[in-house]
Design a protein around this motif. Sequence first.
Motif, PDB file in Angstrom:
ATOM      1  N   GLY A  62       0.918  -1.195   0.262  1.00  0.00           N
ATOM      2  CA  GLY A  62       0.010   0.075  -0.036  1.00  0.00           C
ATOM      3  C   GLY A  62       0.823   1.281  -0.013  1.00  0.00           C
ATOM      4  O   GLY A  62       0.101   2.331   0.218  1.00  0.00           O
ATOM      5  N   VAL A  63       2.019   1.089  -0.419  1.00  0.00           N
ATOM      6  CA  VAL A  63       2.910   2.647  -0.125  1.00  0.00           C
ATOM      7  C   VAL A  63       3.143   2.872  -1.418  1.00  0.00           C
ATOM      8  O   VAL A  63       3.813   1.824  -2.230  1.00  0.00           O
ATOM      9  N   GLY A  64       2.972   3.786  -2.077  1.00  0.00           N
ATOM     10  CA  GLY A  64       3.289   4.482  -3.245  1.00  0.00           C
ATOM     11  C   GLY A  64       4.727   5.097  -3.373  1.00  0.00           C
ATOM     12  O   GLY A  64       5.253   5.411  -2.200  1.00  0.00           O
ATOM     13  N   ALA A  65       5.228   5.269  -4.662  1.00  0.00           N
ATOM     14  CA  ALA A  65       6.664   5.769  -4.662  1.00  0.00           C
ATOM     15  C   ALA A  65       6.662   7.041  -4.149  1.00  0.00           C
ATOM     16  O   ALA A  65       7.783   7.615  -3.634  1.00  0.00           O
ATOM     17  N   ALA A  66       5.624   7.913  -4.358  1.00  0.00           N
ATOM     18  CA  ALA A  66       5.570   9.630  -3.762  1.00  0.00           C
ATOM     19  C   ALA A  66       5.782   9.248  -2.298  1.00  0.00           C
ATOM     20  O   ALA A  66       6.148  10.262  -1.746  1.00  0.00           O
ATOM     21  N   GLN A  67       5.315   8.333  -1.455  1.00  0.00           N
ATOM     22  CA  GLN A  67       5.430   8.194  -0.234  1.00  0.00           C
ATOM     23  C   GLN A  67       6.797   7.673   0.324  1.00  0.00           C
ATOM     24  O   GLN A  67       6.932   7.308   1.586  1.00  0.00           O
ATOM     25  N   LEU A  68       7.594   7.282  -0.458  1.00  0.00           N
ATOM     26  CA  LEU A  68       8.994   6.601  -0.162  1.00  0.00           C
ATOM     27  C   LEU A  68      10.366   7.494  -0.426  1.00  0.00           C
ATOM     28  O   LEU A  68      10.267   7.957  -1.515  1.00  0.00           O
ATOM     29  N   SER A  69      11.137   7.255   0.383  1.00  0.00           N
ATOM     30  CA  SER A  69      12.331   8.007   0.327  1.00  0.00           C
ATOM     31  C   SER A  69      13.532   6.846   0.735  1.00  0.00           C
ATOM     32  O   SER A  69      13.521   6.212   1.590  1.00  0.00           O
ATOM     33  N   ILE A  70      14.456   6.636  -0.250  1.00  0.00           N
ATOM     34  CA  ILE A  70      15.639   6.144  -0.105  1.00  0.00           C
ATOM     35  C   ILE A  70      16.912   6.666  -0.264  1.00  0.00           C
ATOM     36  O   ILE A  70      17.120   7.585  -1.134  1.00  0.00           O
ATOM     37  N   VAL A  71      17.728   6.684   0.911  1.00  0.00           N
ATOM     38  CA  VAL A  71      18.745   7.236   0.924  1.00  0.00           C
ATOM     39  C   VAL A  71      20.020   6.327   1.257  1.00  0.00           C
ATOM     40  O   VAL A  71      19.712   5.323   2.126  1.00  0.00           O
ATOM     41  N   LEU A  72      20.885   6.520   0.553  1.00  0.00           N
ATOM     42  CA  LEU A  72      22.089   5.519   0.715  1.00  0.00           C
ATOM     43  C   LEU A  72      23.320   6.499   1.257  1.00  0.00           C
ATOM     44  O   LEU A  72      23.704   7.402   0.357  1.00  0.00           O
ATOM     45  N   ASP A  73      23.828   6.353   2.392  1.00  0.00           N
ATOM     46  CA  ASP A  73      25.047   7.086   2.981  1.00  0.00           C
ATOM     47  C   ASP A  73      26.068   6.293   3.261  1.00  0.00           C
ATOM     48  O   ASP A  73      25.955   5.761   4.446  1.00  0.00           O
ATOM     49  N   GLY A  74      27.017   6.124   2.411  1.00  0.00           N
ATOM     50  CA  GLY A  74      28.143   5.322   2.661  1.00  0.00           C
ATOM     51  C   GLY A  74      27.490   3.813   2.562  1.00  0.00           C
ATOM     52  O   GLY A  74      27.163   3.405   1.469  1.00  0.00           O
ATOM     53  N   ALA A  75      27.793   2.849   3.517  1.00  0.00           N
ATOM     54  CA  ALA A  75      27.154   1.818   3.698  1.00  0.00           C
ATOM     55  C   ALA A  75      26.009   1.523   4.300  1.00  0.00           C
ATOM     56  O   ALA A  75      25.408   0.628   4.766  1.00  0.00           O
ATOM     57  N   VAL A  76      25.022   2.679   4.612  1.00  0.00           N
ATOM     58  CA  VAL A  76      23.917   2.727   5.467  1.00  0.00           C
ATOM     59  C   VAL A  76      22.757   2.994   4.448  1.00  0.00           C
ATOM     60  O   VAL A  76      22.656   4.159   3.790  1.00  0.00           O
ATOM     61  N   LEU A  77      21.962   2.029   4.176  1.00  0.00           N
ATOM     62  CA  LEU A  77      20.849   2.460   3.397  1.00  0.00           C
ATOM     63  C   LEU A  77      19.663   2.564   4.328  1.00  0.00           C
ATOM     64  O   LEU A  77      19.402   1.818   5.230  1.00  0.00           O
ATOM     65  N   THR A  78      19.012   3.784   3.929  1.00  0.00           N
ATOM     66  CA  THR A  78      17.657   4.037   4.831  1.00  0.00           C
ATOM     67  C   THR A  78      16.633   4.216   3.895  1.00  0.00           C
ATOM     68  O   THR A  78      16.611   4.935   2.775  1.00  0.00           O
ATOM     69  N   VAL A  79      15.359   3.410   4.356  1.00  0.00           N
ATOM     70  CA  VAL A  79      14.121   3.621   3.554  1.00  0.00           C
ATOM     71  C   VAL A  79      13.163   3.956   4.625  1.00  0.00           C
ATOM     72  O   VAL A  79      12.932   3.622   5.517  1.00  0.00           O
ATOM     73  N   ARG A  80      12.492   5.083   4.154  1.00  0.00           N
ATOM     74  CA  ARG A  80      11.586   5.766   4.841  1.00  0.00           C
ATOM     75  C   ARG A  80      10.538   6.250   4.273  1.00  0.00           C
ATOM     76  O   ARG A  80      10.318   6.325   2.965  1.00  0.00           O
TER      77      ARG A  80
END
Length: 138
Positions: A62-80
Motif C-alpha cells: 500500500g505504499v506508493g513511490a511518492a510516499q517513499l524515500s531511499i537514502v544511501l549514505d556510505g554503507a547505510v541504506l535508509t528506507v523511510r
Amino acid sequence: MKLRDPTVWMWSEALDVLERADRMQRQFFQLGAQCPGGPVWEPPVDIFETAQQFVVFAALPGVGAAQLSIVLDGAVLTVRGQRAMPDIGQGAHIRSVEIPYGRFERRIELPAPGLRVHARSLADGCLTLVLDKTGEPA
C-alpha cells in the motif's frame, strides 16, 4: 498418577507461543501512540548478496513511490516513508488492524566499502533495490 497426552500438551504450548507472538506484534505496531514525529514501524526486509551486488527486498504493502524515500549514505541504506490508513468512509468500524500504518523507517548497515544504487522498483507491495559494490569509499 494420570499421564498427560503429549499431543494436547504440545498443542497447548503452540497456542501459548502464538499468543505471545501476537502480543509482541501489537506492542511494536501501535498506531503512532509511542513516538510522535518518529517512525512507528519498520518494514521487514530480505537481503541477498552476490560478489558484485546486494539485492534488498522490503515489504511495503500500500505504499506508493511518492510516499517513499531511499537514502544511501556510505554503507547505510535508509528506507523511510508513510503508509496512510485507507479512507473507508464515514461510520466504518475497525474490526482488525494487522498491517502497520503510519511513518516507517528501516536502516540497514551493509558490510561494503562503497555502494551505488543500480536499480530500484516498486511493484506488488514490494520494494526491490539493487546496490552495486563499487569498492570505493563514498
